[in-house]
Scaffold this motif. Structure first.
Motif, PDB file in Angstrom:
ATOM      1  N   ASN A 175       6.794  40.168  60.531  1.00 29.36           N
ATOM      2  CA  ASN A 175       8.019  39.367  60.410  1.00 29.36           C
ATOM      3  C   ASN A 175       7.990  38.085  61.249  1.00 29.36           C
ATOM      4  O   ASN A 175       9.034  37.601  61.679  1.00 29.36           O
ATOM      5  N   SER A 176       6.786  37.540  61.465  1.00 30.73           N
ATOM      6  CA  SER A 176       6.674  36.311  62.243  1.00 30.73           C
ATOM      7  C   SER A 176       6.076  35.191  61.402  1.00 30.73           C
ATOM      8  O   SER A 176       5.454  35.429  60.366  1.00 30.73           O
ATOM      9  N   ARG A 187       8.065  31.285  65.269  1.00 29.94           N
ATOM     10  CA  ARG A 187       9.347  31.984  65.380  1.00 29.94           C
ATOM     11  C   ARG A 187       9.294  33.246  64.546  1.00 29.94           C
ATOM     12  O   ARG A 187       8.364  33.450  63.774  1.00 29.94           O
ATOM     13  N   ASN A 190      14.355  35.701  60.340  1.00 30.43           N
ATOM     14  CA  ASN A 190      15.629  36.270  60.769  1.00 30.43           C
ATOM     15  C   ASN A 190      16.648  36.366  59.635  1.00 30.43           C
ATOM     16  O   ASN A 190      16.347  36.039  58.479  1.00 30.43           O
ATOM     17  N   ASP A 191      17.848  36.809  59.972  1.00 26.65           N
ATOM     18  CA  ASP A 191      18.917  36.983  58.971  1.00 26.65           C
ATOM     19  C   ASP A 191      19.334  35.664  58.333  1.00 26.65           C
ATOM     20  O   ASP A 191      19.723  35.628  57.165  1.00 26.65           O
TER      21      ASP A 191
END
Length: 212
Positions: A175-176, A187, A190-191
């Protein structure tokens, strides 16, 4: 896929130990995969079915919905395992002296290199033709941008994005988003990313349905 027989150098190569490539037995030489890749690269580009058929003979294992846009270059080919829904754009290089394992739903940009091959840092050992290979793992749902280079021993975590031109020297967290040389985490996904792209998707489907 090649059948493994007793072969000291070949077995050391796949184990990640030092080996001498020229002493691998003929039945395990990399020429076999290179010849299939050459065939793929000579097939007319509109003959998708034949390209995919040959790619399935090249790779050790491949799931549903496979397509690697020619030209393609490999070392062996048979050491590459690919999951479902894999697409790679043109000019990708797989130096698979060790295993390259790719999960499901992976997208790869043009001219990406997967380099499992390595050489000793000490010059007088390196010039004795001793080399080694370390496996590469790409987990599910990864997107690798064009001209990125994935180096030996790297694992790219689930859902990660590798930016175009990145040189990936160490593991990428799930998830990066990573980029640069050497690649670093820019980063985490994200949502807000999800909300933005969900909205864009809904706009697409609304516009498409209006065309019907």
């Amino acid at each position: 896929m090649l059948t493994v027989t007793q072969d000291f150098e070949y077995e050391r190569m796949l184990a990640g130990d030092l080996y001498v490539a020229r002493d691998i037995l003929p039945e395990h030489k990399s020429i076999h995969g290179k010849m299939i890749a050459q065939q793929i690269n000579q097939v007319p580009i509109e003959n998708t079915a034949e390209i995919v058929r040959l790619e399935r003979t090249l790779f050790g294992k491949a799931g549903k919905n496979l397509y690697v846009n020619p030209p393609i270059n490999v070392d062996y080919g048979c050491h590459i395992t690919i999951g479902d829904n894999f697409y790679a754009n043109m000019d990708c290089i797989f130096l698979d002296v060790n295993r390259v394992t790719i999960g499901n739903n992976v997208m790869v940009g043009p001219r990406v290199g997967f380099y499992t091959a390595g050489h000793p840092i000490v010059a007088d050992i390196r010039i004795e033709d001793l080399e080694f290979g370390s496996p590469i793992v790409v987990e599910d749902n990864v997107w690798i941008g064009g001209s990125a280079v994935i180096l030996p021993g790297v694992t790219i975590g689930k859902n990660a994005i590798v930016g175009a031109g990145a040189v990936v020297t160490k593991d990428v967290p799930a998830n990066s988003i990573v980029g640069g040389n050497p690649a670093k985490v820019i980063r985490m996904i994200n949502d807000q990313d999800r909300q933005k792209w969900e909205q864009a998707k809904q706009k697409y489907w609304t516009a498409k349905n209006q065309e019907k």
